[in-house]
Write an enzyme that holds these catalytic residues in place. Structure first.
Site, PDB file in Angstrom:
ATOM      1  N   VAL A 132       0.790  -1.281   0.061  1.00  0.00           N
ATOM      2  CA  VAL A 132       0.021   0.152  -0.096  1.00  0.00           C
ATOM      3  C   VAL A 132       0.830   1.423   0.050  1.00  0.00           C
ATOM      4  CG1 VAL A 132      -2.166  -0.954   1.126  1.00  0.00           C
ATOM      5  CG2 VAL A 132      -0.169   0.028   2.493  1.00  0.00           C
TER       6      VAL A 132
ATOM      7  N   ASN B 146      -6.764  -0.833   6.072  1.00  0.00           N
ATOM      8  CA  ASN B 146      -6.695  -1.553   7.641  1.00  0.00           C
ATOM      9  C   ASN B 146      -5.119  -1.771   7.656  1.00  0.00           C
ATOM     10  OD1 ASN B 146      -7.007  -3.521   9.755  1.00  0.00           O
ATOM     11  ND2 ASN B 146      -6.084  -4.792   8.406  1.00  0.00           N
TER      12      ASN B 146
ATOM     13  N   TYR C 101       3.930   6.072  14.893  1.00  0.00           N
ATOM     14  CA  TYR C 101       2.877   5.466  14.732  1.00  0.00           C
ATOM     15  C   TYR C 101       1.531   6.460  15.121  1.00  0.00           C
ATOM     16  CZ  TYR C 101      -0.645   1.493  15.382  1.00  0.00           C
ATOM     17  OH  TYR C 101      -1.635   0.722  15.577  1.00  0.00           O
TER      18      TYR C 101
ATOM     19  N   ALA D 103       1.439   9.597  15.145  1.00  0.00           N
ATOM     20  CA  ALA D 103       1.363  10.576  13.899  1.00  0.00           C
ATOM     21  C   ALA D 103       0.743  10.115  12.712  1.00  0.00           C
ATOM     22  CB  ALA D 103       2.914  11.116  13.403  1.00  0.00           C
TER      23      ALA D 103
ATOM     24  N   LYS E 114      -1.490   7.642  12.757  1.00  0.00           N
ATOM     25  CA  LYS E 114      -2.839   7.261  12.909  1.00  0.00           C
ATOM     26  C   LYS E 114      -3.698   8.870  13.172  1.00  0.00           C
ATOM     27  CE  LYS E 114      -2.737   2.981  12.674  1.00  0.00           C
ATOM     28  NZ  LYS E 114      -3.028   2.106  11.617  1.00  0.00           N
TER      29      LYS E 114
HETATM   30  P1  NAP Z   1      -0.941  -7.459  12.049  1.00  0.00           P
HETATM   31  O1  NAP Z   1      -1.674  -8.692  12.381  1.00  0.00           O
HETATM   32  O2  NAP Z   1       0.312  -7.409  12.169  1.00  0.00           O
HETATM   33  O3  NAP Z   1      -1.427  -7.483  10.502  1.00  0.00           O
HETATM   34  C1  NAP Z   1      -0.745  -6.424   9.704  1.00  0.00           C
HETATM   35  C2  NAP Z   1      -1.671  -6.566   8.308  1.00  0.00           C
HETATM   36  O4  NAP Z   1      -1.121  -5.603   7.439  1.00  0.00           O
HETATM   37  C3  NAP Z   1      -1.201  -8.042   7.679  1.00  0.00           C
HETATM   38  O5  NAP Z   1      -2.202  -8.291   6.584  1.00  0.00           O
HETATM   39  C4  NAP Z   1       0.029  -7.384   6.689  1.00  0.00           C
HETATM   40  O6  NAP Z   1       0.380  -8.030   5.484  1.00  0.00           O
HETATM   41  C5  NAP Z   1      -0.737  -6.206   6.249  1.00  0.00           C
HETATM   42  N1  NAP Z   1       0.515  -5.254   5.796  1.00  0.00           N
HETATM   43  C6  NAP Z   1       1.529  -4.819   6.635  1.00  0.00           C
HETATM   44  N2  NAP Z   1       2.179  -3.728   5.787  1.00  0.00           N
HETATM   45  C7  NAP Z   1       1.660  -3.694   4.676  1.00  0.00           C
HETATM   46  C8  NAP Z   1       1.664  -3.039   3.270  1.00  0.00           C
HETATM   47  N3  NAP Z   1       2.763  -2.027   3.275  1.00  0.00           N
HETATM   48  N4  NAP Z   1       0.997  -3.138   2.514  1.00  0.00           N
HETATM   49  C9  NAP Z   1      -0.150  -4.105   2.447  1.00  0.00           C
HETATM   50  N5  NAP Z   1      -0.436  -4.771   3.527  1.00  0.00           N
HETATM   51  C10 NAP Z   1       0.350  -4.540   4.508  1.00  0.00           C
HETATM   52  O7  NAP Z   1      -1.869  -6.232  12.316  1.00  0.00           O
HETATM   53  P2  NAP Z   1      -3.315  -5.890  13.312  1.00  0.00           P
HETATM   54  O8  NAP Z   1      -2.990  -6.008  14.438  1.00  0.00           O
HETATM   55  O9  NAP Z   1      -4.290  -6.898  12.540  1.00  0.00           O
HETATM   56  O10 NAP Z   1      -3.539  -4.504  12.684  1.00  0.00           O
HETATM   57  C11 NAP Z   1      -4.335  -4.197  11.781  1.00  0.00           C
HETATM   58  C12 NAP Z   1      -4.519  -2.623  11.742  1.00  0.00           C
HETATM   59  O11 NAP Z   1      -5.077  -2.421  13.107  1.00  0.00           O
HETATM   60  C13 NAP Z   1      -3.326  -1.692  11.646  1.00  0.00           C
HETATM   61  O12 NAP Z   1      -3.659  -0.578  10.955  1.00  0.00           O
HETATM   62  C14 NAP Z   1      -3.003  -1.507  13.204  1.00  0.00           C
HETATM   63  O13 NAP Z   1      -2.247  -0.356  13.079  1.00  0.00           O
HETATM   64  C15 NAP Z   1      -4.244  -1.390  13.656  1.00  0.00           C
HETATM   65  N6  NAP Z   1      -4.367  -1.379  15.284  1.00  0.00           N
HETATM   66  C16 NAP Z   1      -4.122  -2.606  15.847  1.00  0.00           C
HETATM   67  C17 NAP Z   1      -4.196  -2.868  17.005  1.00  0.00           C
HETATM   68  C18 NAP Z   1      -3.813  -3.981  17.881  1.00  0.00           C
HETATM   69  O14 NAP Z   1      -3.811  -3.998  19.103  1.00  0.00           O
HETATM   70  N7  NAP Z   1      -3.607  -5.114  17.127  1.00  0.00           N
HETATM   71  C19 NAP Z   1      -4.721  -1.565  17.967  1.00  0.00           C
HETATM   72  C20 NAP Z   1      -4.864  -0.410  17.223  1.00  0.00           C
HETATM   73  C21 NAP Z   1      -4.815  -0.308  16.079  1.00  0.00           C
HETATM   74  P3  NAP Z   1       1.138  -9.670   5.599  1.00  0.00           P
HETATM   75  O15 NAP Z   1       0.292 -10.588   6.086  1.00  0.00           O
HETATM   76  O16 NAP Z   1       1.391  -9.895   4.052  1.00  0.00           O
HETATM   77  O17 NAP Z   1       2.596  -9.059   6.028  1.00  0.00           O
END
Ligand code: NAP
Length: 242
Positions: free
Chosen positions: A60, A88, A153, A155, A157
């Protein structure tokens, strides 16, 4: 055919969101960066809901990659509509500002903020012409309150939150809503190394959230039932004060 596009749909919150949108009847475009096995597993779970799943492998953060892969898909599917976009994809590169490298700053901003820009830009015009759509941006508690060790992070978000509010006002009259979801701590690979037991003590609900709980909120915002909600940031964090 009506599609939902989920960036970062291979794992964690993104995977749960893909399955939820499949339950709503959408065919799902599952974007991922490198983890093809995980993406294929998401596709399998989506197809179990009797809808179509397609994998779109692009970074992305890379405008050319987005144009080539997503633009290519859109070119080949001129009759199909992407009605729901969930921005996401996101990464963390936590460190104190004093020791942060340019790479750590840049990669986090490029994935969340630039990524949202590249992908939204690509799907926006057809959505405007269709006069209906749902854009949901995955932000974070960090983008609302700022978190030490996460200047990059926070900044990224916070930037997405500003963009959500501005874009919502630009396109509300076309029946397209733009909202952000701000999770607290959710159990995924991203939070795997955190000490849940310790951190849970400061969460009123005394636990981390599940990806499914976030996906249920995405499902509501993606549905017709949320038609008068736009430009909002909705927290989902077990009661953590923001
Ligand atoms: P995660 O388990 O680490 O999964 C990250 C996902 O993003 C994976 O599918 C990864 O693809 C994809 N990704 C990373 N960089 C990418 C790029 N440059 N282009 C395309 N895809 C990319 O993360 P998550 O915890 O599910 O988080 C999802 C979202 O929620 C994020 O934006 C995160 O900041 C937000 N969030 C999470 C939490 C939490 O506690 N988990 C809290 C607040 C916000 P690959 O599998 O191919 O690597």
């Amino acid at each position: 055919m009506k599609y939902a596009l989920v960036t970062g749909g291979s794992r964690g919150i993104g995977r749960a969101v893909c399955v939820k949108l499949a339950e709503l009847g959408y065919s799902v475009l599952i974007n991922y960066k490198g983890n093809v096995e995980a993406a294929e597993e998401t596709a399998r779970l989506v197809r179990e809901k009797a809808v179509e799943a397609s994998l779109l492998n692009f970074n992305v953060a890379d405008k050319d990659d987005v144009q080539k892969v997503l633009g290519g898909w859109m070119e080949a599917h001129k009759e199909d509509l992407i009605e729901v976009l969930v921005n996401n994809a996101g990464i963390r590169q936590d460190t104190l500002m004093m020791s942060m490298t340019d790479e750590q700053w840049g990669s986090v901003l490029d994935t969340s903020l630039q990524g949202m820009y590249h992908v939204t830009k690509a799907v926006l015009n057809p959505m405007l012409m269709n006069r209906y759509g749902r854009i949901i941006n995955m932000v974070s508690l960090s983008g609302l309150k700022g978190m030490p060790g996460q200047v990059n992070y926070s900044a990224a978000k916070a930037g997405m939150i500003g963009a959500t509010k501005a874009l919502a006002q630009e396109i509300a009259k076309r029946n397209i809503t733009v909202n952000a979801i701000a999770p607290g701590f959710v159990k995924t690979d991203m939070t795997e190394e955190l000490n849940e037991k310790e951190l849970a003590k400061m969460i009123p609900m005394q636990r981390f959230g599940e990806a499914q709980e976030v996906a249920d909120l995405v499902g509501f915002l993606a549905s017709k039932q949320s038609s008068y909600i736009t430009g909002q940031v909705i927290s989902i964090n077990g009661g953590l004060y923001t």
